[in-house]
Write a protein that holds these residues in place. Structure first.
Motif, PDB file in Angstrom:
ATOM      1  N   LYS A 299       0.823  -1.218   0.000  1.00  0.00           N
ATOM      2  CA  LYS A 299       0.000   0.000   0.000  1.00  0.00           C
ATOM      3  C   LYS A 299       0.854   1.264   0.000  1.00  0.00           C
ATOM      4  O   LYS A 299       0.362   2.349  -0.332  1.00  0.00           O
ATOM      5  CB  LYS A 299      -0.947  -0.002   1.199  1.00  0.00           C
ATOM      6  N   THR A 300       2.102   1.136   0.387  1.00  0.00           N
ATOM      7  CA  THR A 300       2.995   2.299   0.406  1.00  0.00           C
ATOM      8  C   THR A 300       3.682   2.514  -0.940  1.00  0.00           C
ATOM      9  O   THR A 300       4.332   3.543  -1.143  1.00  0.00           O
ATOM     10  CB  THR A 300       4.087   2.135   1.478  1.00  0.00           C
ATOM     11  N   PHE A 301       3.559   1.570  -1.858  1.00  0.00           N
ATOM     12  CA  PHE A 301       4.372   1.596  -3.064  1.00  0.00           C
ATOM     13  C   PHE A 301       4.070   2.789  -3.973  1.00  0.00           C
ATOM     14  O   PHE A 301       4.971   3.307  -4.632  1.00  0.00           O
ATOM     15  CB  PHE A 301       4.207   0.287  -3.841  1.00  0.00           C
ATOM     16  N   ARG A 302       2.818   3.191  -4.041  1.00  0.00           N
ATOM     17  CA  ARG A 302       2.479   4.327  -4.917  1.00  0.00           C
ATOM     18  C   ARG A 302       3.206   5.584  -4.451  1.00  0.00           C
ATOM     19  O   ARG A 302       3.791   6.320  -5.267  1.00  0.00           O
ATOM     20  CB  ARG A 302       0.966   4.563  -4.922  1.00  0.00           C
ATOM     21  N   LEU A 303       3.206   5.826  -3.161  1.00  0.00           N
ATOM     22  CA  LEU A 303       3.912   6.989  -2.627  1.00  0.00           C
ATOM     23  C   LEU A 303       5.420   6.812  -2.730  1.00  0.00           C
ATOM     24  O   LEU A 303       6.151   7.776  -2.989  1.00  0.00           O
ATOM     25  CB  LEU A 303       3.509   7.227  -1.165  1.00  0.00           C
TER      26      LEU A 303
ATOM     27  N   GLU B 173       7.025   5.263  -5.050  1.00  0.00           N
ATOM     28  CA  GLU B 173       7.441   5.502  -6.430  1.00  0.00           C
ATOM     29  C   GLU B 173       7.434   6.993  -6.761  1.00  0.00           C
ATOM     30  O   GLU B 173       8.229   7.456  -7.576  1.00  0.00           O
ATOM     31  CB  GLU B 173       6.558   4.727  -7.406  1.00  0.00           C
ATOM     32  N   GLN B 174       6.555   7.745  -6.114  1.00  0.00           N
ATOM     33  CA  GLN B 174       6.567   9.191  -6.304  1.00  0.00           C
ATOM     34  C   GLN B 174       7.854   9.801  -5.753  1.00  0.00           C
ATOM     35  O   GLN B 174       8.442  10.705  -6.349  1.00  0.00           O
ATOM     36  CB  GLN B 174       5.353   9.827  -5.613  1.00  0.00           C
ATOM     37  N   ASP B 175       8.300   9.288  -4.605  1.00  0.00           N
ATOM     38  CA  ASP B 175       9.518   9.801  -3.982  1.00  0.00           C
ATOM     39  C   ASP B 175      10.778   9.262  -4.648  1.00  0.00           C
ATOM     40  O   ASP B 175      11.822   9.926  -4.647  1.00  0.00           O
ATOM     41  CB  ASP B 175       9.549   9.435  -2.493  1.00  0.00           C
ATOM     42  N   TYR B 176      10.673   8.050  -5.203  1.00  0.00           N
ATOM     43  CA  TYR B 176      11.842   7.406  -5.830  1.00  0.00           C
ATOM     44  C   TYR B 176      11.447   6.913  -7.218  1.00  0.00           C
ATOM     45  O   TYR B 176      11.275   5.712  -7.452  1.00  0.00           O
ATOM     46  CB  TYR B 176      12.326   6.246  -4.957  1.00  0.00           C
ATOM     47  N   PRO B 177      11.283   7.830  -8.167  1.00  0.00           N
ATOM     48  CA  PRO B 177      10.758   7.469  -9.492  1.00  0.00           C
ATOM     49  C   PRO B 177      11.686   6.557 -10.298  1.00  0.00           C
ATOM     50  O   PRO B 177      11.250   5.968 -11.292  1.00  0.00           O
ATOM     51  CB  PRO B 177      10.576   8.829 -10.186  1.00  0.00           C
ATOM     52  N   ASP B 178      12.940   6.427  -9.894  1.00  0.00           N
ATOM     53  CA  ASP B 178      13.850   5.532 -10.606  1.00  0.00           C
ATOM     54  C   ASP B 178      13.511   4.065 -10.375  1.00  0.00           C
ATOM     55  O   ASP B 178      13.960   3.200 -11.135  1.00  0.00           O
ATOM     56  CB  ASP B 178      15.299   5.762 -10.125  1.00  0.00           C
ATOM     57  N   ILE B 179      12.757   3.787  -9.304  1.00  0.00           N
ATOM     58  CA  ILE B 179      12.449   2.405  -8.934  1.00  0.00           C
ATOM     59  C   ILE B 179      11.021   2.072  -9.368  1.00  0.00           C
ATOM     60  O   ILE B 179      10.076   2.778  -9.007  1.00  0.00           O
ATOM     61  CB  ILE B 179      12.603   2.197  -7.415  1.00  0.00           C
ATOM     62  N   ASN B 180      10.880   1.001 -10.113  1.00  0.00           N
ATOM     63  CA  ASN B 180       9.571   0.600 -10.638  1.00  0.00           C
ATOM     64  C   ASN B 180       8.834  -0.240  -9.592  1.00  0.00           C
ATOM     65  O   ASN B 180       8.857  -1.474  -9.643  1.00  0.00           O
ATOM     66  CB  ASN B 180       9.744  -0.179 -11.944  1.00  0.00           C
ATOM     67  N   TYR B 181       8.195   0.442  -8.659  1.00  0.00           N
ATOM     68  CA  TYR B 181       7.472  -0.266  -7.605  1.00  0.00           C
ATOM     69  C   TYR B 181       6.256  -1.007  -8.143  1.00  0.00           C
ATOM     70  O   TYR B 181       5.822  -2.001  -7.554  1.00  0.00           O
ATOM     71  CB  TYR B 181       7.064   0.709  -6.500  1.00  0.00           C
ATOM     72  N   ARG B 182       5.709  -0.558  -9.251  1.00  0.00           N
ATOM     73  CA  ARG B 182       4.573  -1.278  -9.854  1.00  0.00           C
ATOM     74  C   ARG B 182       5.002  -2.665 -10.322  1.00  0.00           C
ATOM     75  O   ARG B 182       4.248  -3.636 -10.207  1.00  0.00           O
ATOM     76  CB  ARG B 182       4.014  -0.476 -11.029  1.00  0.00           C
ATOM     77  N   GLU B 183       6.240  -2.766 -10.828  1.00  0.00           N
ATOM     78  CA  GLU B 183       6.757  -4.062 -11.271  1.00  0.00           C
ATOM     79  C   GLU B 183       7.000  -4.983 -10.075  1.00  0.00           C
ATOM     80  O   GLU B 183       6.721  -6.186 -10.141  1.00  0.00           O
ATOM     81  CB  GLU B 183       8.053  -3.858 -12.072  1.00  0.00           C
ATOM     82  N   ILE B 184       7.510  -4.425  -8.999  1.00  0.00           N
ATOM     83  CA  ILE B 184       7.696  -5.226  -7.780  1.00  0.00           C
ATOM     84  C   ILE B 184       6.353  -5.774  -7.316  1.00  0.00           C
ATOM     85  O   ILE B 184       6.219  -6.963  -6.993  1.00  0.00           O
ATOM     86  CB  ILE B 184       8.338  -4.385  -6.652  1.00  0.00           C
ATOM     87  N   LYS B 185       5.359  -4.906  -7.302  1.00  0.00           N
ATOM     88  CA  LYS B 185       4.019  -5.292  -6.852  1.00  0.00           C
ATOM     89  C   LYS B 185       3.425  -6.359  -7.768  1.00  0.00           C
ATOM     90  O   LYS B 185       2.809  -7.320  -7.296  1.00  0.00           O
ATOM     91  CB  LYS B 185       3.125  -4.060  -6.805  1.00  0.00           C
ATOM     92  N   ARG B 186       3.627  -6.206  -9.071  1.00  0.00           N
ATOM     93  CA  ARG B 186       3.078  -7.180 -10.029  1.00  0.00           C
ATOM     94  C   ARG B 186       3.679  -8.560  -9.803  1.00  0.00           C
ATOM     95  O   ARG B 186       2.956  -9.573  -9.745  1.00  0.00           O
ATOM     96  CB  ARG B 186       3.355  -6.708 -11.465  1.00  0.00           C
ATOM     97  N   ILE B 187       5.005  -8.616  -9.683  1.00  0.00           N
ATOM     98  CA  ILE B 187       5.677  -9.903  -9.478  1.00  0.00           C
ATOM     99  C   ILE B 187       5.243 -10.521  -8.155  1.00  0.00           C
ATOM    100  O   ILE B 187       4.983 -11.729  -8.068  1.00  0.00           O
ATOM    101  CB  ILE B 187       7.211  -9.719  -9.518  1.00  0.00           C
TER     102      ILE B 187
END
Length: 344
Positions: free
Chosen positions: A273-277, A279-293
């Motif tokens: 639930k924290t991943f969206r925020l 990724e906003q703070d650390y746009p270089d890291i693809n948190y959506r991909e982490i979440k998908r996997i």
């Protein structure tokens, strides 16, 4: 403000770095002299500037273990068993993987993340964090509950080693830096058996245990804040130091979930639930991909699959390549769309 600045300024989330007894200072100074004597001369001046922070982690860890055995000797045995279990399992897995082909799990998503060797401060902070949190728990829970908690970490080790044994993984090594902490890490921990990340598994377990045992006690607010802060920062640290890939992070969370839910009938917080925020703070890291996997793996759990089976299927279904021991992976990554290793 980065972590090193927070430590120097005494921020609440790293409050434990400020505690310093005469014995601690003596041990820190002794450790500094040893490290400098072993370091390369051309970078010695730069290393000297890093040692105030770098030496605190092992000293705090040792002090924490000493305090547990001094005040809670029975509980200290459970902690010592947990440490021994990790050393035996992890070192054995590293040894077994030396001559095996291994999967390259560094992808284009990881290649986009900049190499930030100064994040080694957060990466090594875990050893101090674990020690301090176990100290806090020893004063709050009964012997049986602390034993259960240490067994969760042992279970996570066993789950990870099952994966390591069947599906060894590797990362390219990033050596272009002058960070003494990271040089020590890279010297001790070879780029093998990266998936799942035990750094992530342990951090998420600590967060869940802290949430259920420590959070809500007003006198422990600083400890709870430290756990929450360092857990979220650990996601970034393992990726910025290039010690782990996005795949490792996703399956590290899943490893923690399996171990936690086997022992406790409590809701597991996977922190997605924290991943969206984040990724906003650390746009270089693809948190959506982490979440998908991660959620692909959760679906596998629903089919009663083990983490070993889930990771194996993921690597094979997505055509991750096997590389030979000794292969030079400098500047290389696996492009998951083109299904080939790319030399940057």
């Amino acid at each position: 403000m980065n972590l090193e600045d927070r430590i120097k300024n005494g921020s609440v989330e790293t409050r434990i770095f400020q505690a310093s007894s005469p014995l601690s200072r003596f041990l820190e100074n002794s450790l500094k002299r040893i490290i400098l004597s072993l370091s390369d001369r051309e970078n010695r001046a730069e290393y000297s500037e890093q040692l105030d922070i770098a030496t605190k982690n092992p000293i705090i860890a040792a002090k924490g273990l000493y305090n547990i055995f001094t005040h809670h000797p029975v509980k200290g045995i459970s902690v010592l068993n947990g440490i021994y279990h990790w050393v035996r399992k992890y070192s054995g897995a590293q040894k077994n993987a030396r001559d095996k082909d291994r999967y390259l799990i560094y992808t284009q998503h990881d290649h986009k993340i900049p190499f930030m060797p100064e994040e080694d401060i957060m990466y090594t902070y875990m050893i101090a964090q674990i020690s301090v949190i176990l100290n806090e728990l020893a004063g709050l829970v009964k012997n049986k509950e602390l034993k259960d908690i240490t067994e969760i970490f042992q279970d996570a080790n066993d789950i990870a080693v099952e994966v390591f044994s069947e599906y060894p993984t590797t990362m390219p090594r990033f050596l272009g830096h002058r960070r003494i902490n990271l040089k020590v890490i890279q010297g001790v921990d070879k780029p093998l058996n990266c998936c799942p990340s035990l750094h992530i598994a342990y951090s998420v377990l600590l967060d869940n245990i802290g949430e259920s045992v420590i959070a809500g006690r007003s006198e422990k607010n600083d400890v709870a804040a430290s756990i929450q802060y360092s857990t979220l920062r650990m996601f970034n640290s393992v990726l910025y130091t290039k010690q782990h890939s996005i795949v490792d992070v996703a399956f590290g969370i899943l490893c923690a979930r399996i171990a936690y839910e086997r022992k406790f009938n409590r809701k597991f917080n996977d922190l997605t639930k924290t991943f969206r925020l984040m990724e906003q703070d650390y746009p270089d890291i693809n948190y959506r991909e982490i979440k998908r996997i991660y959620f692909d793996g959760v679906a596998g759990l629903g089919k009663q699959k083990s983490l070993k089976e889930i990771v194996g299927e993921y690597l094979k279904n997505n055509s991750y390549p096997l590389v030979k021991p000794g292969t030079d992976l400098t500047g290389c990554y696996f492009d998951t769309k083109r299904k080939e290793i790319v030399k940057a």
